[in-house]
Design a protein around this motif. Structure first.
Motif, PDB file in Angstrom:
ATOM      1  N   ILE A 291       0.836  -1.197   0.000  1.00 40.03           N
ATOM      2  CA  ILE A 291       0.000   0.000   0.000  1.00 40.03           C
ATOM      3  C   ILE A 291       0.870   1.247   0.000  1.00 40.03           C
ATOM      4  O   ILE A 291       2.003   1.230   0.475  1.00 40.03           O
ATOM      5  CB  ILE A 291      -0.959  -0.005   1.216  1.00 40.03           C
TER       6      ILE A 291
ATOM      7  N   GLY B 115      -4.131  -1.416  -4.448  1.00 38.23           N
ATOM      8  CA  GLY B 115      -5.232  -0.575  -4.899  1.00 38.23           C
ATOM      9  C   GLY B 115      -5.377  -0.500  -6.401  1.00 38.23           C
ATOM     10  O   GLY B 115      -6.342   0.069  -6.910  1.00 38.23           O
TER      11      GLY B 115
ATOM     12  N   HIS C 111     -12.833   5.306  -1.433  1.00 38.62           N
ATOM     13  CA  HIS C 111     -11.875   4.968  -0.372  1.00 38.62           C
ATOM     14  C   HIS C 111     -12.329   3.796   0.488  1.00 38.62           C
ATOM     15  O   HIS C 111     -11.504   3.167   1.152  1.00 38.62           O
ATOM     16  CB  HIS C 111     -11.610   6.182   0.516  1.00 38.62           C
TER      17      HIS C 111
ATOM     18  N   ASN D 114     -10.514   0.452   0.733  1.00 36.19           N
ATOM     19  CA  ASN D 114      -9.362   0.196   1.597  1.00 36.19           C
ATOM     20  C   ASN D 114      -9.659  -0.894   2.619  1.00 36.19           C
ATOM     21  O   ASN D 114      -8.769  -1.637   3.019  1.00 36.19           O
ATOM     22  CB  ASN D 114      -8.928   1.480   2.302  1.00 36.19           C
TER      23      ASN D 114
ATOM     24  N   GLY E 294      -4.984   7.902   2.660  1.00 34.44           N
ATOM     25  CA  GLY E 294      -5.540   6.607   2.262  1.00 34.44           C
ATOM     26  C   GLY E 294      -4.721   5.453   2.812  1.00 34.44           C
ATOM     27  O   GLY E 294      -5.265   4.460   3.292  1.00 34.44           O
ATOM     28  N   THR E 295      -3.408   5.613   2.757  1.00 38.69           N
ATOM     29  CA  THR E 295      -2.508   4.596   3.310  1.00 38.69           C
ATOM     30  C   THR E 295      -2.694   4.502   4.818  1.00 38.69           C
ATOM     31  O   THR E 295      -2.712   3.401   5.375  1.00 38.69           O
ATOM     32  CB  THR E 295      -1.045   4.941   2.973  1.00 38.69           C
TER      33      THR E 295
ATOM     34  N   GLU F  24      -5.644   2.357   5.568  1.00 38.46           N
ATOM     35  CA  GLU F  24      -5.359   0.934   5.359  1.00 38.46           C
ATOM     36  C   GLU F  24      -4.522   0.366   6.502  1.00 38.46           C
ATOM     37  O   GLU F  24      -4.757  -0.757   6.962  1.00 38.46           O
ATOM     38  CB  GLU F  24      -4.632   0.737   4.028  1.00 38.46           C
TER      39      GLU F  24
END
Length: 157
Positions: A9, A39, A85, A88, A106-107, A110
């Motif tokens: 990720i 992703g 999103h 995730n 976003g990371t 996750e």
């Protein structure tokens, strides 16, 4: 038996170092026969996908869009979610272990979901979150993943 599934990720806009680390991680994962989960877009995701693809690996891209054609060209199994999103969560649930390379919010989501699920996250220049393990390189991250798998799956006597 399904091979181990490694999530790689990171951000869609990767620095040169992040791109190289993600590429190496994907390549090394495929060399071990692991399935790459990501992703499916650009940046870290594309770099990891390319590394795995060049070693003949299987790359599952969990896409935020409803069109599988938007996956990067190295994804071998595109999953179109049309969830933005929220996809995730699928990445975190699907991967057995994760390597975070750089990344933005976003990371971060996750990583948080993966840690909430009790999954190991090995970070290369990524978020400093409780429970993540900071490593210096893709080879070190892959070795840590292998150690996790070895401890998770008892050897037959």
């Amino acid at each position: 038996m399904i091979p181990p599934m490694l999530g790689i990720i990171g951000a869609a806009n990767a620095s040169e170092r992040e791109w190289c680390e993600a590429y190496d991680a994907g390549r090394l994962a495929a060399k071990r026969g692991w399935i790459l989960v990501c992703g499916g877009l650009s940046g870290v995701m594309e770099a990891a996908s390319k590394g795995a693809f060049e070693r003949g690996g299987t790359i599952v891209g969990i896409l935020p869009f409803g069109d599988s054609k938007q996956a990067n060209k190295y994804v071998t199994i595109p999953i179109a979610t049309n969830m933005g999103h929220a996809r995730n969560v699928i990445i975190a649930h699907t991967a057995e272990m994760l390597i975070a390379v750089g990344g933005s919010e976003g990371t971060l989501s996750e990583i948080a979901i993966s840690r909430k699920l009790g999954k190991p996250v090995f970070a290369i220049g990524s978020w400093d979150i409780a429970g993540t393990v900071e490593v210096s390189s893709a080879p070190e991250a892959i070795e840590m993943c292998q150690k996790y798998l070895d401890e998770k799956i008892p050897k037959e006597v």
